[in-house]
Design an enzyme around this catalytic site. Structure first.
Site, PDB file in Angstrom:
ATOM      1  N   VAL A 159      65.302  46.594  54.681  1.00  0.00           N
ATOM      2  CA  VAL A 159      66.993  46.533  54.124  1.00  0.00           C
ATOM      3  C   VAL A 159      67.713  45.193  53.975  1.00  0.00           C
ATOM      4  O   VAL A 159      66.847  44.384  55.026  1.00  0.00           O
ATOM      5  CB  VAL A 159      67.509  47.311  55.393  1.00  0.00           C
ATOM      6  CG1 VAL A 159      68.945  46.664  55.692  1.00  0.00           C
ATOM      7  CG2 VAL A 159      67.293  48.700  55.486  1.00  0.00           C
ATOM      8  N   ALA A 187      67.557  40.625  56.997  1.00  0.00           N
ATOM      9  CA  ALA A 187      66.709  41.916  56.207  1.00  0.00           C
ATOM     10  C   ALA A 187      65.358  42.258  57.557  1.00  0.00           C
ATOM     11  O   ALA A 187      65.316  41.572  58.479  1.00  0.00           O
ATOM     12  CB  ALA A 187      65.812  41.238  54.907  1.00  0.00           C
ATOM     13  N   LYS A 188      65.584  43.399  57.221  1.00  0.00           N
ATOM     14  CA  LYS A 188      63.631  43.820  58.222  1.00  0.00           C
ATOM     15  C   LYS A 188      63.698  44.973  57.066  1.00  0.00           C
ATOM     16  O   LYS A 188      64.031  45.755  56.191  1.00  0.00           O
ATOM     17  CB  LYS A 188      64.885  44.582  59.161  1.00  0.00           C
ATOM     18  CG  LYS A 188      63.562  44.349  60.350  1.00  0.00           C
ATOM     19  CD  LYS A 188      63.565  42.694  61.310  1.00  0.00           C
ATOM     20  CE  LYS A 188      63.178  43.115  62.773  1.00  0.00           C
ATOM     21  NZ  LYS A 188      63.480  42.079  63.476  1.00  0.00           N
ATOM     22  N   GLY A 189      62.224  45.405  57.760  1.00  0.00           N
ATOM     23  CA  GLY A 189      62.089  46.590  56.902  1.00  0.00           C
ATOM     24  C   GLY A 189      60.575  47.229  58.073  1.00  0.00           C
ATOM     25  O   GLY A 189      60.501  46.218  59.111  1.00  0.00           O
TER      26      GLY A 189
END
Ligand code: GLU
Length: 427
Positions: free
Chosen positions: A71, A116-118
């Site tokens: 994201v 962001a992050k995932g």
């Protein structure tokens, strides 16, 4: 300024309980600072979110399918930046919430990045090394259009480490046909990582503890500290504070905690841990549960494990004078208000654990310049940036009588808002 009402606001699939927490924080500070209503609405949602299916050949020959996410919350100030976590609780809401926190964290620290992050929804402790590698590589190829040194730079988070980053870097490089070290940070030093990156988050937390102890006037000669989580963040924090003469009275890992009101010898505990694999059983300490540990009397409590551990159910039972958040999101909004009413200041995650992404930034810069710094240089620059951010947050909190979390958010959000105003809306 008008708050965004529940009637007119748009909705998105990421709006889980977890995500709504991050949105509520933004709503509170937006109202307080009089943020433009349209900008506020835009910032309440991720810019883009990708959900991928990740099939993996298991060691027994079968194929298992996992769900992965990446994201981008905002990219106004530069490429998206944020970790990748492997955990059974990973979902779109959690990843979107953490991506939003990364936007504020990078802006607060003055880094030229968006948030962001995932992650992958998986029980990482159940996978063999080979399965973890195949999972990581297939996930990387599924999100490959989103990442890149100028687009989005992943880094380690819960249950990922420098080996994970090496696999991501290799998979990306093979796919584009040449080596691209700067597509990830937190990789091993031998393939372009930075000295000091592994310890950076814990080092930054320890820095914030010392700063907060001074600022909030803790008089104790050797202040007492409780650290929840003895992983990459908590163990480094505890060790550095121990070296500065602090008394670490309790620590814990996933299996449980240990307590000694006279203080724990952290270097010896580290040696014990590498031999026994858990802190429990360390001589001269009593066993406590992770829940009990949070309520132990101390000057500083450092939650450095999971999110959501300080809640309305235990906020009035805590026996500390200051909280410094090593983990992302360890305090729920209700608990945050209760602690404020009790006069317990909370140094928020987006400041306290920002040492990690700050040295990630150094790693990225060094990689782009092909010029590498010594560990001393990295640590000095980290202290400079942490010091500047701490000063700004504590000054604003005092001046405008804000909770440190709100002061930190206001600085981060206002930098994004200013940049968005200047760039304008396309088309
Ligand atoms: N996962 C870490 C965080 O939550 C580090 C992110 C990074 O270095 O990009 O801040």
């Amino acid at each position: 300024m008008v708050a965004i009402s529940s009637v007119e606001r748009p909705t998105m699939e990421c709006e889980t309980e977890h995500f709504l927490m991050a949105q509520r924080q933004l709503d509170e500070i937006a109202l307080e600072m009089g943020l433009d209503r349209e900008l506020h609405e835009r910032l309440r949602y991720p810019k883009r979110a990708l959900i991928v299916t990740v099939p993996v050949r298991m060691d027994d020959g079968s194929v298992k399918t996992f769900t992965g996410y990446r994201v981008h919350h905002d990219v106004t100030l530069g490429p998206a930046k944020g970790g990748i976590r492997f955990h059974p609780e990973v979902n779109l809401g959690e990843v979107s919430c953490l991506a939003m926190l990364m936007t504020w964290k990078c802006a607060l620290m003055g880094l030229p990045y968006g948030g962001a992050k995932g992650g992958i929804r998986v029980e990482p402790w159940k996978l063999s090394a080979g399965e973890t590698e195949r999972l990581t590589r297939r996930y990387t190829s599924e999100i490959i259009n989103l990442i890149g040194p100028d687009k989005d730079i992943p880094a380690p988070d819960m249950y990922t480490n420098e080996q994970t980053m090496a696999w991501i870097m290799d998979t990306y490089s093979i796919n584009v046909g040449h080596t691209v070290p700067s597509v990830v940070t937190g990789k091993p030093v031998s393939i372009g990582g930075s000295f000091g990156r592994t310890e950076a988050t814990g080092r930054g937390v320890a820095y914030c503890v010392r700063r907060a102890v001074k600022h909030f006037g803790i008089k104790n000669e050797s202040p007492s500290v409780v650290v929840q989580g003895f992983g990459n963040v908590g163990s480094v924090t505890a060790n550095l504070l121990h070296q500065s003469g602090y008394k670490i009275v309790a620590v814990s890992d996933v299996y449980g905690g240990i307590h000694n009101p006279k203080g724990i010898d952290i270097p010896r505990l580290l040696a014990w841990l590498s031999e026994h694999g858990k802190v429990e059983g360390f001589p001269g300490t009593e066993i406590v549960t992770n829940k009990e540990l949070l309520e132990i009397e101390c000057d500083v409590l450092v939650p450095a494990a999971l999110g959501g551990v300080i809640t309305a159910a235990n906020a009035d039972k805590l026996n500390c004078k200051i909280i410094v958040e090593g983990a992302n999101g360890p305090t729920t909004p209700e608990a945050d208000m209760m602690l404020h009413d009790r006069g317990i200041p909370v140094i928020p995650d987006i400041l306290a654990n920002a040492g990690g992404v700050t040295v990630s930034y150094f790693e990225w810069v060094q990689g782009m310049m092909h010029l590498f710094w010594s560990e001393d240089e990295v640590n000095q620059r980290l202290e400079q940036i942490m010091g500047r951010a701490c000063d700004q947050v504590l000054e604003l909190a005092t001046k405008d009588k804000l909770r440190p979390r709100m002061a930190a958010l206001r600085i981060g959000v206002s930098r994004i808002a200013e940049a968005k105003r200047l760039r304008g809306l396309y088309p």
